[in-house]
Design a protein around this motif. Structure first.
Motif, PDB file in Angstrom:
ATOM      1  N   GLU A 150       0.836  -1.303   0.074  1.00 35.28           N
ATOM      2  CA  GLU A 150      -0.006  -0.070  -0.068  1.00 35.28           C
ATOM      3  C   GLU A 150       0.677   1.170   0.006  1.00 35.28           C
ATOM      4  N   PHE A 151       0.423   2.343  -0.657  1.00 40.36           N
ATOM      5  CA  PHE A 151       1.113   3.613  -0.865  1.00 40.36           C
ATOM      6  C   PHE A 151       0.007   4.572  -1.433  1.00 40.36           C
ATOM      7  N   ALA A 152       0.589   5.781  -1.505  1.00 36.80           N
ATOM      8  CA  ALA A 152       0.019   6.859  -2.196  1.00 36.80           C
ATOM      9  C   ALA A 152       0.761   7.230  -3.340  1.00 36.80           C
ATOM     10  N   ALA A 153      -0.691   7.402  -4.599  1.00 39.34           N
ATOM     11  CA  ALA A 153       0.155   8.014  -5.552  1.00 39.34           C
ATOM     12  C   ALA A 153       0.778   9.057  -5.435  1.00 39.34           C
ATOM     13  N   ALA A 154       2.023   9.047  -6.539  1.00 38.64           N
ATOM     14  CA  ALA A 154       2.728  10.593  -6.597  1.00 38.64           C
ATOM     15  C   ALA A 154       2.244  11.751  -6.822  1.00 38.64           C
ATOM     16  N   ARG A 155       2.518  12.772  -6.351  1.00 37.79           N
ATOM     17  CA  ARG A 155       1.888  14.122  -6.619  1.00 37.79           C
ATOM     18  C   ARG A 155       3.128  15.069  -7.735  1.00 37.79           C
ATOM     19  N   LEU A 156       2.633  14.968  -8.624  1.00 37.23           N
ATOM     20  CA  LEU A 156       3.944  15.640  -9.467  1.00 37.23           C
ATOM     21  C   LEU A 156       3.155  17.047 -10.043  1.00 37.23           C
ATOM     22  N   HIS A 157       3.865  18.212  -9.960  1.00 44.54           N
ATOM     23  CA  HIS A 157       3.577  19.494 -10.279  1.00 44.54           C
ATOM     24  C   HIS A 157       4.503  19.740 -11.212  1.00 44.54           C
ATOM     25  N   LEU A 158       4.114  19.976 -12.653  1.00 38.97           N
ATOM     26  CA  LEU A 158       5.120  20.226 -13.646  1.00 38.97           C
ATOM     27  C   LEU A 158       4.864  21.729 -14.031  1.00 38.97           C
ATOM     28  N   ALA A 159       6.089  22.318 -14.256  1.00 35.26           N
ATOM     29  CA  ALA A 159       6.067  23.786 -14.502  1.00 35.26           C
ATOM     30  C   ALA A 159       6.766  24.109 -15.909  1.00 35.26           C
ATOM     31  N   PRO A 160       6.004  24.041 -17.279  1.00 37.98           N
ATOM     32  CA  PRO A 160       6.574  24.315 -18.404  1.00 37.98           C
ATOM     33  C   PRO A 160       7.514  25.635 -18.373  1.00 37.98           C
ATOM     34  N   ARG A 161       8.762  25.287 -19.292  1.00 41.84           N
ATOM     35  CA  ARG A 161       9.567  26.456 -19.251  1.00 41.84           C
ATOM     36  C   ARG A 161      10.205  26.377 -20.605  1.00 41.84           C
ATOM     37  N   SER A 162      10.389  27.623 -21.233  1.00 43.24           N
ATOM     38  CA  SER A 162      11.026  27.420 -22.653  1.00 43.24           C
ATOM     39  C   SER A 162      12.103  28.471 -22.775  1.00 43.24           C
TER      40      SER A 162
END
Length: 123
Positions: free
Chosen positions: A103-115
Motif C-alpha cells: 500500500e502507498f499513495a500515488a505520487a503528486r507531481l507538479h510540472l512547470a513548463p519552461r522554454s
C-alpha cells in the motif's frame, strides 16, 4: 479461433483476473496484467475515432472529432482509474508479494513548463 491443440507445448497466460479465471481453452477473458495494450489492438483501437476521407481532407493530421479519450489508456481495464488522478490517491496492490498487500499513495507531481529562446520570436 485457435483450437485446443494450438496451446499444446506453448506458453499460456500466467496472470489472470481472479474474477475471470480461465476454465476452458475456449474462454476469452479480458486481458489482465501490467503490460500495455497496444494502440492497434482491438480493445483500445475501438476508441481511436474515424479516419476516413473526410478526416483526411478536413482534419488531418489532428485527431478525429469522434476520438474517445479512453484511446490514450494503455493499461488493462482493471488497472485504469475511473477519473483523472491528481496524486495522493491510495494504491493497494494485492497478490503480488508473498508478505501480503503493498500500500502507498500515488505520487503528486507538479510540472512547470519552461522554454528557452536564443533570439527574437519568429512569426
Amino acid at each position: 479461433m485457435p483450437s485446443f491443440t494450438s496451446a499444446v507445448d506453448r506458453a499460456l497466460p500466467n496472470i489472470e483476473d481472479p474474477n475471470q479465471l480461465i476454465q476452458s481453452p475456449s474462454d476469452l477473458p479480458i486481458p489482465a496484467g501490467f503490460g500495455p495494450i497496444a494502440r492497434h489492438w482491438g480493445p483500445r483501437r475501438v476508441f481511436a475515432g474515424t479516419y476516413d476521407d473526410a478526416w483526411a481532407t478536413k482534419h488531418a493530421p489532428l485527431w478525429p472529432a469522434d476520438l474517445d479519450e479512453r484511446f490514450f489508456r494503455a493499461a488493462s481495464p482493471g488497472l485504469q482509474a475511473p477519473e483523472h488522478l491528481v496524486g495522493g490517491e491510495p494504491v493497494r496492490l494485492v497478490g503480488l508479494h508473498p508478505d501480503g498487500a503493498i500500500e502507498f499513495a500515488a505520487a503528486r507531481l507538479h510540472l512547470a513548463p519552461r522554454s528557452l529562446s536564443s533570439g527574437p520570436a519568429q512569426e
